[in-house]
Design a protein around this motif. Structure first.
Motif, PDB file in Angstrom:
ATOM      1  N   PRO A  44      23.656 -20.879 -14.084  1.00 61.74           N
ATOM      2  CA  PRO A  44      23.805 -21.963 -13.104  1.00 61.74           C
ATOM      3  C   PRO A  44      25.070 -21.864 -12.264  1.00 61.74           C
ATOM      4  O   PRO A  44      25.155 -22.508 -11.214  1.00 61.74           O
ATOM      5  N   TRP A  45      26.019 -21.056 -12.694  1.00 64.77           N
ATOM      6  CA  TRP A  45      27.260 -20.898 -11.937  1.00 64.77           C
ATOM      7  C   TRP A  45      27.104 -19.922 -10.772  1.00 64.77           C
ATOM      8  O   TRP A  45      28.001 -19.802  -9.940  1.00 64.77           O
ATOM      9  N   ALA A  46      26.000 -19.207 -10.702  1.00 62.36           N
ATOM     10  CA  ALA A  46      25.841 -18.117  -9.732  1.00 62.36           C
ATOM     11  C   ALA A  46      24.697 -18.407  -8.769  1.00 62.36           C
ATOM     12  O   ALA A  46      23.761 -19.138  -9.089  1.00 62.36           O
ATOM     13  N   THR A  47      24.779 -17.812  -7.593  1.00 59.94           N
ATOM     14  CA  THR A  47      23.698 -17.855  -6.618  1.00 59.94           C
ATOM     15  C   THR A  47      23.175 -16.443  -6.416  1.00 59.94           C
ATOM     16  O   THR A  47      23.941 -15.528  -6.114  1.00 59.94           O
ATOM     17  N   SER A  48      21.880 -16.261  -6.619  1.00 57.06           N
ATOM     18  CA  SER A  48      21.247 -14.955  -6.496  1.00 57.06           C
ATOM     19  C   SER A  48      20.581 -14.832  -5.129  1.00 57.06           C
ATOM     20  O   SER A  48      20.266 -15.834  -4.482  1.00 57.06           O
ATOM     21  N   ALA A  49      20.339 -13.582  -4.696  1.00 52.94           N
ATOM     22  CA  ALA A  49      19.714 -13.360  -3.388  1.00 52.94           C
ATOM     23  C   ALA A  49      18.671 -12.250  -3.481  1.00 52.94           C
ATOM     24  O   ALA A  49      18.922 -11.184  -4.041  1.00 52.94           O
ATOM     25  N   PHE A  50      17.500 -12.520  -2.914  1.00 56.68           N
ATOM     26  CA  PHE A  50      16.392 -11.572  -2.842  1.00 56.68           C
ATOM     27  C   PHE A  50      16.153 -11.253  -1.375  1.00 56.68           C
ATOM     28  O   PHE A  50      15.953 -12.149  -0.555  1.00 56.68           O
ATOM     29  N   GLY A  51      16.181  -9.949  -1.047  1.00 61.36           N
ATOM     30  CA  GLY A  51      16.052  -9.525   0.338  1.00 61.36           C
ATOM     31  C   GLY A  51      14.689  -8.999   0.705  1.00 61.36           C
ATOM     32  O   GLY A  51      14.511  -8.437   1.789  1.00 61.36           O
ATOM     33  N   GLY A  52      13.734  -9.136  -0.204  1.00 58.69           N
ATOM     34  CA  GLY A  52      12.364  -8.758   0.110  1.00 58.69           C
ATOM     35  C   GLY A  52      11.933  -7.442  -0.511  1.00 58.69           C
ATOM     36  O   GLY A  52      12.713  -6.741  -1.170  1.00 58.69           O
ATOM     37  N   PHE A  53      10.682  -7.123  -0.310  1.00 60.03           N
ATOM     38  CA  PHE A  53      10.101  -5.853  -0.744  1.00 60.03           C
ATOM     39  C   PHE A  53      10.055  -4.897   0.448  1.00 60.03           C
ATOM     40  O   PHE A  53       9.821  -5.307   1.592  1.00 60.03           O
ATOM     41  N   VAL A  54      10.288  -3.607   0.186  1.00 61.87           N
ATOM     42  CA  VAL A  54      10.191  -2.582   1.230  1.00 61.87           C
ATOM     43  C   VAL A  54       9.298  -1.461   0.723  1.00 61.87           C
ATOM     44  O   VAL A  54       9.280  -1.147  -0.472  1.00 61.87           O
ATOM     45  N   ALA A  55       8.555  -0.877   1.621  1.00 67.65           N
ATOM     46  CA  ALA A  55       7.599   0.156   1.244  1.00 67.65           C
ATOM     47  C   ALA A  55       8.248   1.527   1.220  1.00 67.65           C
ATOM     48  O   ALA A  55       9.164   1.822   1.992  1.00 67.65           O
ATOM     49  N   ALA A  56       7.767   2.386   0.341  1.00 68.76           N
ATOM     50  CA  ALA A  56       8.168   3.793   0.343  1.00 68.76           C
ATOM     51  C   ALA A  56       7.605   4.448   1.596  1.00 68.76           C
ATOM     52  O   ALA A  56       6.655   3.953   2.215  1.00 68.76           O
ATOM     53  N   PRO A  57       8.192   5.582   2.019  1.00 67.32           N
ATOM     54  CA  PRO A  57       7.703   6.265   3.226  1.00 67.32           C
ATOM     55  C   PRO A  57       6.189   6.482   3.183  1.00 67.32           C
ATOM     56  O   PRO A  57       5.632   6.916   2.168  1.00 67.32           O
ATOM     57  N   GLY A  58       5.549   6.147   4.304  1.00 59.31           N
ATOM     58  CA  GLY A  58       4.110   6.308   4.407  1.00 59.31           C
ATOM     59  C   GLY A  58       3.320   5.106   3.942  1.00 59.31           C
ATOM     60  O   GLY A  58       2.097   5.055   4.129  1.00 59.31           O
ATOM     61  N   GLY A  59       4.000   4.121   3.354  1.00 55.47           N
ATOM     62  CA  GLY A  59       3.319   2.939   2.853  1.00 55.47           C
ATOM     63  C   GLY A  59       3.585   1.724   3.716  1.00 55.47           C
ATOM     64  O   GLY A  59       4.189   1.811   4.785  1.00 55.47           O
ATOM     65  N   ALA A  60       3.164   0.567   3.237  1.00 55.13           N
ATOM     66  CA  ALA A  60       3.345  -0.673   3.993  1.00 55.13           C
ATOM     67  C   ALA A  60       3.363  -1.851   3.038  1.00 55.13           C
ATOM     68  O   ALA A  60       2.632  -1.865   2.033  1.00 55.13           O
ATOM     69  N   ILE A  61       4.192  -2.842   3.349  1.00 50.07           N
ATOM     70  CA  ILE A  61       4.155  -4.110   2.642  1.00 50.07           C
ATOM     71  C   ILE A  61       3.073  -4.962   3.284  1.00 50.07           C
ATOM     72  O   ILE A  61       3.050  -5.142   4.510  1.00 50.07           O
ATOM     73  N   LEU A  62       2.180  -5.480   2.493  1.00 50.93           N
ATOM     74  CA  LEU A  62       1.053  -6.257   2.985  1.00 50.93           C
ATOM     75  C   LEU A  62       1.386  -7.741   2.951  1.00 50.93           C
ATOM     76  O   LEU A  62       2.435  -8.148   2.450  1.00 50.93           O
ATOM     77  N   ARG A 106       0.856  -1.182   0.000  1.00 50.70           N
ATOM     78  CA  ARG A 106       0.000   0.000   0.000  1.00 50.70           C
ATOM     79  C   ARG A 106       0.889   1.228   0.000  1.00 50.70           C
ATOM     80  O   ARG A 106       1.852   1.321   0.770  1.00 50.70           O
ATOM     81  N   GLY A 107       0.584   2.151  -0.896  1.00 48.17           N
ATOM     82  CA  GLY A 107       1.380   3.368  -0.965  1.00 48.17           C
ATOM     83  C   GLY A 107       1.666   3.774  -2.387  1.00 48.17           C
ATOM     84  O   GLY A 107       1.010   3.330  -3.330  1.00 48.17           O
ATOM     85  N   THR A 108       2.679   4.626  -2.528  1.00 47.72           N
ATOM     86  CA  THR A 108       3.017   5.174  -3.844  1.00 47.72           C
ATOM     87  C   THR A 108       4.330   4.634  -4.398  1.00 47.72           C
ATOM     88  O   THR A 108       4.773   5.052  -5.471  1.00 47.72           O
ATOM     89  N   GLY A 109       4.963   3.697  -3.664  1.00 51.86           N
ATOM     90  CA  GLY A 109       6.230   3.169  -4.158  1.00 51.86           C
ATOM     91  C   GLY A 109       6.630   1.904  -3.422  1.00 51.86           C
ATOM     92  O   GLY A 109       6.122   1.597  -2.338  1.00 51.86           O
ATOM     93  N   VAL A 110       7.572   1.180  -4.047  1.00 53.46           N
ATOM     94  CA  VAL A 110       8.062  -0.059  -3.455  1.00 53.46           C
ATOM     95  C   VAL A 110       9.527  -0.228  -3.824  1.00 53.46           C
ATOM     96  O   VAL A 110       9.961   0.141  -4.927  1.00 53.46           O
ATOM     97  N   GLY A 111      10.296  -0.761  -2.894  1.00 51.27           N
ATOM     98  CA  GLY A 111      11.683  -1.088  -3.158  1.00 51.27           C
ATOM     99  C   GLY A 111      11.868  -2.592  -3.233  1.00 51.27           C
ATOM    100  O   GLY A 111      11.177  -3.357  -2.546  1.00 51.27           O
ATOM    101  N   ILE A 112      12.798  -3.019  -4.074  1.00 52.88           N
ATOM    102  CA  ILE A 112      13.101  -4.440  -4.254  1.00 52.88           C
ATOM    103  C   ILE A 112      14.564  -4.644  -3.888  1.00 52.88           C
ATOM    104  O   ILE A 112      15.462  -4.075  -4.514  1.00 52.88           O
ATOM    105  N   VAL A 113      14.800  -5.434  -2.846  1.00 51.68           N
ATOM    106  CA  VAL A 113      16.148  -5.636  -2.332  1.00 51.68           C
ATOM    107  C   VAL A 113      16.772  -6.848  -3.026  1.00 51.68           C
ATOM    108  O   VAL A 113      16.244  -7.959  -2.944  1.00 51.68           O
ATOM    109  N   LEU A 114      17.902  -6.620  -3.707  1.00 52.93           N
ATOM    110  CA  LEU A 114      18.538  -7.664  -4.508  1.00 52.93           C
ATOM    111  C   LEU A 114      20.041  -7.677  -4.266  1.00 52.93           C
ATOM    112  O   LEU A 114      20.644  -6.653  -3.956  1.00 52.93           O
TER     113      LEU A 114
END
Length: 352
Positions: free
Chosen positions: A104-122, A48-56
């Protein structure tokens, strides 16, 4: 307005990451992120909000970022970053991150979604009831399918491989199904392309979540119970002539392939139970009909032994331009293959 960013957002513990992100892909929970290797792994969230961050943390792969069903960005080897999508209309939105490339030679990492100020991850979106697992090689990956040219450098191949536009991903989305693309270019059931790396084959890697980690074993969280598994292995076994010095003759290769395929089907049947429908897929090869004929024979043998939930599906080269890298199916071709697979799936006795 859509803005990239590299701010250091607070990262939730990995257990918290998966509480707020849905995936059907094979992932491994790490300290503050989830790790993965297979192509096509995706993460979906709600905010919920006007923006979202993706941690990679990934310097090897490319990703699509989708918001409310529309692709808003393609991330090329983003590295360690938080990518921001801002300037959205206030309200509840859905975000999806999908790994396009194969590494296949690499391992990737996802750190989750983060909300922009005033918003929330549901809370994360619910899992889809329908589940499909795609097992295969470069055709299943979507190898160089965006290229438009058969001549590709390694970098061009990497940039133009898009598992999100593979026939499996297209088929699953049309059916509103969660999916895994457990595919590895160049590998066969017993013999790899042109006889390369004879010490391994596709079965070496199938059980893993992290392909580059020897001995790794994916732990099914108990939520992955596909009603349909589509297996396409054999192009690499039979598309090139046996080289001098290889262990194979034409007859011993056929015998080993048959034995290994039956054992692999036994494994899938034990893993997913008697109600899962398994499709053994084959396609046109210019140099031989052995592959398709053998796959059909294997299915017939299973059926004769009482397992009628194993089916054979063949798709021809009709209408395909093979304009992907190195004569692989193009994005245009993957659409056609997905159409044909969808028509075939409609004939199966699936209870979903």
């Amino acid at each position: 307005m859509l803005l990239p960013g590299a701010a250091d957002a607070a990262v939730a513990p990995a257990s918290g990451v998966m509480a707020k992100a849905h995936t059907a892909g094979r992932v491994k929970v790490a300290e503050a992120s989830v790790q993965y290797s297979w192509p096509g792994v995706s993460f979906e969230g709600r905010f919920r909000g006007t923006g979202v961050g993706i941690v990679l943390n990934d310097s090897d792969n490319d990703y699509d970022v989708e918001v409310d069903g529309t692709t808003v960005a393609t991330l090329v080897t983003p590295g360690r970053t938080t990518y921001w999508v801002n300037g959205l209309t206030p309200g509840v939105h859905r975000v999806r991150l999908v790994k396009r490339t194969e590494s296949p030679w690499a391992t990737s990492a996802f750190g989750g979604f983060v909300a922009a100020p005033g918003g929330a991850i549901l809370h994360k979106p619910p899992a889809r009831h329908r589940q499909i697992e795609f097992i295969g090689d470069s055709f299943t990956v979507g190898y160089g399918n965006r290229s438009g040219s058969r001549d590709c450098t390694n970098d061009q191949l990497h940039r133009t491989t898009d598992a999100n536009l593979s026939f499996g991903a297209l088929t699953a989305r049309r059916l509103n199904a969660d999916y895994q693309i457990n595919a590895f270019s160049g590998l066969g059931m017993v013999r790899n392309y042109n006889g390369s790396n004879p010490q391994v084959d596709y079965r070496t890697y199938y059980d893993r979540a992290l392909l580059a980690v020897d001995g790794d074993v994916w732990q099914n969280p108990g939520t992955w119970r596909p009603q349909l598994v589509v297996v396409g292995l054999g192009i690499n076994d039979f598309s090139t002539a046996i080289n001098p010095g290889e262990q194979w003759t034409p007859d011993t290769l056929v015998a080993a392939y048959r034995t290994a395929y039956h054992a692999f089907l036994d494994k899938l049947r034990a893993q997913y139970g008697p109600r899962t429908t398994i499709v053994v897929s084959a396609t046109y090869l210019s140099n031989t009909t052995v592959y398709a004929e053998l796959a059909e024979q294997i299915v017939q043998e299973r059926n004769d032994n009482g397992d009628n939930r194993i089916r054979y599906w063949y798709y021809s080269n009709a209408g395909l331009d093979y304009m992907g890298c190195h004569w692989h199916p193009s994005a245009h071709d993957h659409q056609i293959i997905a159409d044909r697979l969808g028509d075939f799936i409609a004939t199966l006795p699936l209870r979903w």
